[in-house]
Design a protein around this motif. Structure first.
Motif, PDB file in Angstrom:
ATOM      1  N   LEU A  39       0.786  -1.096   0.068  1.00 60.50           N
ATOM      2  CA  LEU A  39       0.179  -0.009   0.215  1.00 60.50           C
ATOM      3  C   LEU A  39       0.889   1.214   0.047  1.00 60.50           C
ATOM      4  O   LEU A  39       0.648   2.061  -0.783  1.00 60.50           O
ATOM      5  CB  LEU A  39      -0.840  -0.018   1.426  1.00 60.50           C
ATOM      6  CG  LEU A  39      -2.065   1.164   1.451  1.00 60.50           C
ATOM      7  CD1 LEU A  39      -2.690   1.177   0.157  1.00 60.50           C
ATOM      8  CD2 LEU A  39      -2.820   0.837   2.682  1.00 60.50           C
ATOM      9  N   TRP A  93      -9.929  -3.039   2.421  1.00 58.83           N
ATOM     10  CA  TRP A  93      -8.566  -2.534   1.999  1.00 58.83           C
ATOM     11  C   TRP A  93      -8.611  -1.375   1.314  1.00 58.83           C
ATOM     12  O   TRP A  93      -7.791  -0.650   1.470  1.00 58.83           O
ATOM     13  CB  TRP A  93      -7.665  -3.606   1.659  1.00 58.83           C
ATOM     14  CG  TRP A  93      -6.307  -3.466   1.384  1.00 58.83           C
ATOM     15  CD1 TRP A  93      -5.337  -3.211   0.356  1.00 58.83           C
ATOM     16  CD2 TRP A  93      -5.353  -3.575   2.523  1.00 58.83           C
ATOM     17  NE1 TRP A  93      -4.279  -3.007   0.929  1.00 58.83           N
ATOM     18  CE2 TRP A  93      -4.108  -3.199   2.110  1.00 58.83           C
ATOM     19  CE3 TRP A  93      -5.711  -3.606   4.017  1.00 58.83           C
ATOM     20  CZ2 TRP A  93      -3.064  -3.384   3.244  1.00 58.83           C
ATOM     21  CZ3 TRP A  93      -4.556  -3.780   4.994  1.00 58.83           C
ATOM     22  CH2 TRP A  93      -3.245  -3.616   4.445  1.00 58.83           C
ATOM     23  N   ALA A 103      -6.822   1.989   2.249  1.00 58.91           N
ATOM     24  CA  ALA A 103      -6.114   2.819   1.451  1.00 58.91           C
ATOM     25  C   ALA A 103      -6.534   4.346   1.579  1.00 58.91           C
ATOM     26  O   ALA A 103      -5.465   5.314   1.858  1.00 58.91           O
ATOM     27  CB  ALA A 103      -6.264   2.391   0.017  1.00 58.91           C
ATOM     28  N   GLY A 119      -4.065   7.967  -4.971  1.00 63.04           N
ATOM     29  CA  GLY A 119      -4.601   7.434  -4.080  1.00 63.04           C
ATOM     30  C   GLY A 119      -6.211   7.119  -4.684  1.00 63.04           C
ATOM     31  O   GLY A 119      -6.571   5.993  -4.621  1.00 63.04           O
TER      32      GLY A 119
END
Ligand SMILES: [Zn+2]
Length: 307
Positions: free
Chosen positions: A42, A137, A141, A163
């Motif tokens: 990540l 997830w 993130a 992102g």
């Protein structure tokens, strides 16, 4: 007790430098330390070209048991930002990481960004295996994006832009995983694995999860539990059971022998493959060293064995 001492020594990491830095990696970029391979993936995907990411744990390392060595402590000390999974995933480092965070370090758990009510409670604790659900997830993130944007204000727009792509890609993985799970008839969607790492995966994609963690010693309860799982496998006609890359396969092999269910393959549970390890997942080439790729690989392995 040695751990506690290490924790005390680490209080103040990231404090009082006024955000000016001076904590640089070999590449000349600010250093971000990540605990597990999932968190490191990540950090890399959000910070490519902007930060250097160093992971404490490599592939096939069990985060529940990982104990930081001197090199790891130095890495945490030398990092501009520290990212970890949280919810006690890093069992033997959890206290130290939480203490660093409480004392104002540039340290955060990606699980802190999850939606209320989404975390599974099991055996009196929070289940930390959140990456099993790609949509969760993605939430983690999105949270990491905001934390990094805060730590690197001059690059905030860049982080947010990247992102958006990372979150969208994880949401797309989530949709593909849901579609692939449908290939297994509903009654046969039972996932038998070594340890309790697939509750989120099971909830998100409609699999009942039976795990045999803890059945290392032959107690009466353990035998009863194994017998119960074997019974489910027989009565439901479950074709396969699965071993995990970071856990001993002994009990799963025994269940396989007892029931005739085949070993369906090796799943990644608490660690990714090596970065750049490209594998086929139902006709798609995916990187097993990323969370999205690992999930697609796992799903492909499961679907092929159970359908
Ligand atoms: Zn685990």
């Amino acid at each position: 007790m040695k751990l506690a001492a290490g924790g005390v020594a680490l209080v103040g990491v990231g404090c009082g430098d006024g955000g000016g830095g001076g904590r640089w990696g070999e590449s000349g970029l600010p250093l971000v330390a990540a605990t597990t391979t999932m968190v490191a993936d990540l950090a890399r995907s959000l910070g490519v070209g902007m930060v250097e990411v160093a992971a404490l744990m490599g592939p096939e390392v069990d985060p529940h048991l990982f104990k930081p060595g001197q090199r790891d402590v130095q890495l945490l000390r030398g990092a501009e930002v520290v990212m970890y999974g949280g919810l006690h995933l890093e069992g033997r480092m959890a206290e130290m990481l939480e203490r660093m965070e409480r004392h104002g370090g540039r340290v955060f758990a990606v699980s802190a960004g999850l939606r209320e009510g989404s975390v599974i409670e099991a055996d009196g604790a929070h289940d930390p295996h959140i990456w099993g659900d790609a949509s969760m997830w993605a939430d983690a993130a999105a949270y990491a994006v905001e934390r990094l944007a805060g730590y690197f204000p001059a690059r905030a727009e860049e982080v947010r832009g990247r992102g958006e792509g990372v979150v969208a890609s994880l949401r797309a993985v989530h949709e593909r995983l849901k579609a692939r799970a449908e290939e297994v008839p509903e009654g046969r969607r039972v996932l038998v694995t070594s340890h309790d790492a697939f509750r989120y995966f099971g909830r998100a994609y409609g699999f009942e999860v039976l795990s045999v963690q803890g059945i290392a010693t032959v107690s009466e309860a353990a035998l009863a539990d194994m017998a119960r799982i074997s019974g489910v496998i027989r009565s439901r006609g479950i074709k396969a059971v699965f071993v995990e890359s970071s856990v001993s396969p002994a009990t799963i092999k025994r269940i396989s022998e007892e029931t005739g269910a085949v070993l369906g393959g090796e799943l990644c549970s608490d660690a990714l493959g090596a970065p750049g390890e490209m594998v086929d997942a139902g006709g798609r080439l995916v990187d097993k060293g990323t969370v999205g790729g690992m999930l697609e690989y796992n799903m492909d392995t499961i679907v092929r064995a159970l359908r």
